[in-house]
Write a protein that holds these residues in place. Structure first.
Motif, PDB file in Angstrom:
ATOM      1  N   ALA A 197       1.138  -0.855  -0.203  1.00 20.95           N
ATOM      2  CA  ALA A 197       0.067  -0.206   0.366  1.00 20.95           C
ATOM      3  C   ALA A 197       0.662   1.651   0.146  1.00 20.95           C
ATOM      4  O   ALA A 197       0.895   1.813  -0.228  1.00 20.95           O
ATOM      5  CB  ALA A 197      -1.124  -0.267   0.997  1.00 20.95           C
ATOM      6  N   PRO A 198       1.311   1.336   1.065  1.00 23.46           N
ATOM      7  CA  PRO A 198       2.751   2.327   0.683  1.00 23.46           C
ATOM      8  C   PRO A 198       3.751   2.886  -1.057  1.00 23.46           C
ATOM      9  O   PRO A 198       3.241   3.755  -0.765  1.00 23.46           O
ATOM     10  CB  PRO A 198       3.865   2.999   2.393  1.00 23.46           C
ATOM     11  CG  PRO A 198       2.933   1.385   2.646  1.00 23.46           C
ATOM     12  CD  PRO A 198       2.950   0.427   1.822  1.00 23.46           C
ATOM     13  N   LEU A 199       3.144   1.342  -1.492  1.00 26.03           N
ATOM     14  CA  LEU A 199       4.319   1.551  -2.194  1.00 26.03           C
ATOM     15  C   LEU A 199       3.817   2.031  -3.452  1.00 26.03           C
ATOM     16  O   LEU A 199       4.270   2.886  -4.212  1.00 26.03           O
ATOM     17  CB  LEU A 199       5.411   0.271  -2.501  1.00 26.03           C
ATOM     18  CG  LEU A 199       6.184   0.188  -1.339  1.00 26.03           C
ATOM     19  CD1 LEU A 199       6.895  -1.499  -1.926  1.00 26.03           C
ATOM     20  CD2 LEU A 199       7.372   0.884  -1.708  1.00 26.03           C
ATOM     21  N   SER A 204       0.634   6.365   2.139  1.00 30.86           N
ATOM     22  CA  SER A 204      -0.818   5.785   2.407  1.00 30.86           C
ATOM     23  C   SER A 204      -1.770   6.153   1.451  1.00 30.86           C
ATOM     24  O   SER A 204      -1.543   7.036   0.227  1.00 30.86           O
ATOM     25  CB  SER A 204      -1.273   6.197   3.715  1.00 30.86           C
ATOM     26  OG  SER A 204      -2.173   8.099   3.091  1.00 30.86           O
ATOM     27  N   ALA A 205      -3.214   5.935   1.161  1.00 26.00           N
ATOM     28  CA  ALA A 205      -3.640   6.024  -0.334  1.00 26.00           C
ATOM     29  C   ALA A 205      -3.816   7.245  -0.200  1.00 26.00           C
ATOM     30  O   ALA A 205      -4.564   7.535  -1.123  1.00 26.00           O
ATOM     31  CB  ALA A 205      -4.641   4.985   0.200  1.00 26.00           C
ATOM     32  N   ASP A 206      -4.336   8.322   1.111  1.00 28.84           N
ATOM     33  CA  ASP A 206      -4.383   9.255   0.836  1.00 28.84           C
ATOM     34  C   ASP A 206      -3.669  10.619   0.746  1.00 28.84           C
ATOM     35  O   ASP A 206      -3.892  11.889   0.938  1.00 28.84           O
ATOM     36  CB  ASP A 206      -5.747  10.176   1.456  1.00 28.84           C
ATOM     37  CG  ASP A 206      -5.544   9.114   3.268  1.00 28.84           C
ATOM     38  OD1 ASP A 206      -4.481   8.796   3.300  1.00 28.84           O
ATOM     39  OD2 ASP A 206      -6.168   9.877   3.969  1.00 28.84           O
ATOM     40  N   LYS A 224      -3.533  10.354  15.110  1.00 32.55           N
ATOM     41  CA  LYS A 224      -2.608  10.413  13.675  1.00 32.55           C
ATOM     42  C   LYS A 224      -2.689  10.977  12.977  1.00 32.55           C
ATOM     43  O   LYS A 224      -3.871  11.705  12.989  1.00 32.55           O
ATOM     44  CB  LYS A 224      -3.325   8.976  13.174  1.00 32.55           C
ATOM     45  CG  LYS A 224      -2.782   7.399  14.067  1.00 32.55           C
ATOM     46  CD  LYS A 224      -3.518   6.630  13.560  1.00 32.55           C
ATOM     47  CE  LYS A 224      -3.066   5.085  14.053  1.00 32.55           C
ATOM     48  NZ  LYS A 224      -3.113   3.632  13.878  1.00 32.55           N
ATOM     49  N   GLU A 225      -2.563  10.998  11.739  1.00 31.21           N
ATOM     50  CA  GLU A 225      -2.092  12.624  11.158  1.00 31.21           C
ATOM     51  C   GLU A 225      -1.944  12.518   9.907  1.00 31.21           C
ATOM     52  O   GLU A 225      -1.347  11.508   9.443  1.00 31.21           O
ATOM     53  CB  GLU A 225      -1.186  13.774  11.545  1.00 31.21           C
ATOM     54  CG  GLU A 225      -1.170  14.319  12.905  1.00 31.21           C
ATOM     55  CD  GLU A 225      -2.235  14.931  12.938  1.00 31.21           C
ATOM     56  OE1 GLU A 225      -3.394  15.116  12.235  1.00 31.21           O
ATOM     57  OE2 GLU A 225      -2.118  15.463  14.210  1.00 31.21           O
ATOM     58  N   SER A 226      -2.415  13.197   8.952  1.00 31.53           N
ATOM     59  CA  SER A 226      -2.349  12.168   7.189  1.00 31.53           C
ATOM     60  C   SER A 226      -1.809  13.618   6.901  1.00 31.53           C
ATOM     61  O   SER A 226      -2.551  14.883   6.635  1.00 31.53           O
ATOM     62  CB  SER A 226      -3.485  12.244   6.821  1.00 31.53           C
ATOM     63  OG  SER A 226      -3.979  11.730   5.556  1.00 31.53           O
ATOM     64  N   LEU A 227      -0.418  14.094   5.869  1.00 26.50           N
ATOM     65  CA  LEU A 227      -0.363  14.781   5.022  1.00 26.50           C
ATOM     66  C   LEU A 227      -1.030  14.758   3.283  1.00 26.50           C
ATOM     67  O   LEU A 227      -1.266  13.685   3.175  1.00 26.50           O
ATOM     68  CB  LEU A 227       0.939  14.757   4.938  1.00 26.50           C
ATOM     69  CG  LEU A 227       2.085  16.319   4.224  1.00 26.50           C
ATOM     70  CD1 LEU A 227       1.975  17.367   5.285  1.00 26.50           C
ATOM     71  CD2 LEU A 227       2.776  15.828   4.445  1.00 26.50           C
ATOM     72  N   ARG A 228      -1.587  15.117   2.686  1.00 28.05           N
ATOM     73  CA  ARG A 228      -2.631  15.779   1.231  1.00 28.05           C
ATOM     74  C   ARG A 228      -2.200  17.031   0.561  1.00 28.05           C
ATOM     75  O   ARG A 228      -2.127  17.661   1.082  1.00 28.05           O
ATOM     76  CB  ARG A 228      -4.034  15.401   1.392  1.00 28.05           C
ATOM     77  CG  ARG A 228      -4.565  16.426   2.654  1.00 28.05           C
ATOM     78  CD  ARG A 228      -6.211  15.737   2.915  1.00 28.05           C
ATOM     79  NE  ARG A 228      -7.206  16.945   3.213  1.00 28.05           N
ATOM     80  CZ  ARG A 228      -7.164  17.716   4.590  1.00 28.05           C
ATOM     81  NH1 ARG A 228      -5.965  17.398   4.916  1.00 28.05           N
ATOM     82  NH2 ARG A 228      -8.316  18.446   4.911  1.00 28.05           N
ATOM     83  N   ALA A 229      -2.334  16.619  -0.544  1.00 31.84           N
ATOM     84  CA  ALA A 229      -1.887  17.699  -1.363  1.00 31.84           C
ATOM     85  C   ALA A 229      -3.672  18.556  -1.102  1.00 31.84           C
ATOM     86  O   ALA A 229      -4.787  18.515  -1.130  1.00 31.84           O
ATOM     87  CB  ALA A 229      -1.249  17.246  -2.859  1.00 31.84           C
ATOM     88  N   THR A 230      -3.603  19.725  -1.804  1.00 29.40           N
ATOM     89  CA  THR A 230      -4.599  20.467  -1.457  1.00 29.40           C
ATOM     90  C   THR A 230      -4.327  22.539  -2.225  1.00 29.40           C
ATOM     91  O   THR A 230      -3.124  22.137  -2.636  1.00 29.40           O
ATOM     92  CB  THR A 230      -5.508  21.190   0.143  1.00 29.40           C
ATOM     93  OG1 THR A 230      -3.877  21.756   0.625  1.00 29.40           O
ATOM     94  CG2 THR A 230      -6.244  20.201   0.639  1.00 29.40           C
TER      95      THR A 230
END
Length: 132
Positions: free
Chosen positions: A36-38, A86-88, A98-104
């Motif tokens: 999944a990460p790859l 991750s997927a997102d 738990k944090e998630s870094l995403r493009a915006t």
């Protein structure tokens, strides 16, 4: 009697057909956890480098191939966290959360100082970093 036999045969035939048409779960082996990460890594690898926030804050992303190091410089100083694709986006844990870094874009960071920016990374509403 003949009619009852025909009805019974029809009922059994319908039951067999419905059972044959019923969708069965696919028998596949589960993907390894590391895949999944790859799979998400190529997109996240484009985010490597420094992203700037207001008042001297920044986020720096190092690594690649699904494994990263996120350094966040805020008003309390820099802190570094291990992270994975991750997927997102990119996931990491900060202070037990738990944090998630995403493009915006800048408007989606929720920060007026970044509102006109086009390429940003957002951790959560009110915490974003952009490149001009």
């Amino acid at each position: 009697m003949k009619r009852q036999v025909v009805l019974a045969i029809t009922a059994v035939s319908l039951a067999v057909l419905l059972t044959a048409c019923k969708e069965r779960p696919r028998e596949t082996s589960p993907a390894p956890a590391a895949s999944a990460p790859l799979a998400a890594a190529p997109a996240a690898d484009q985010w490597l480098g420094q992203w700037n926030g207001p008042e001297g804050t920044f986020l720096e992303l190092k690594g690649g191939g699904g494994r990263y190091e996120v350094t966040i410089q805020n008003l309390d100083g820099p802190k570094t966290f291990p992270a994975t694709a991750s997927a997102d986006g990119i996931g990491f844990e900060r202070d037990g959360v738990k944090e998630s870094l995403r493009a915006t874009n800048g408007a989606d960071t929720g920060m007026k100082w970044l509102a006109d920016k086009k390429r940003c990374l957002t951790v959560r509403l009110g915490e974003g970093y952009c490149r001009d």
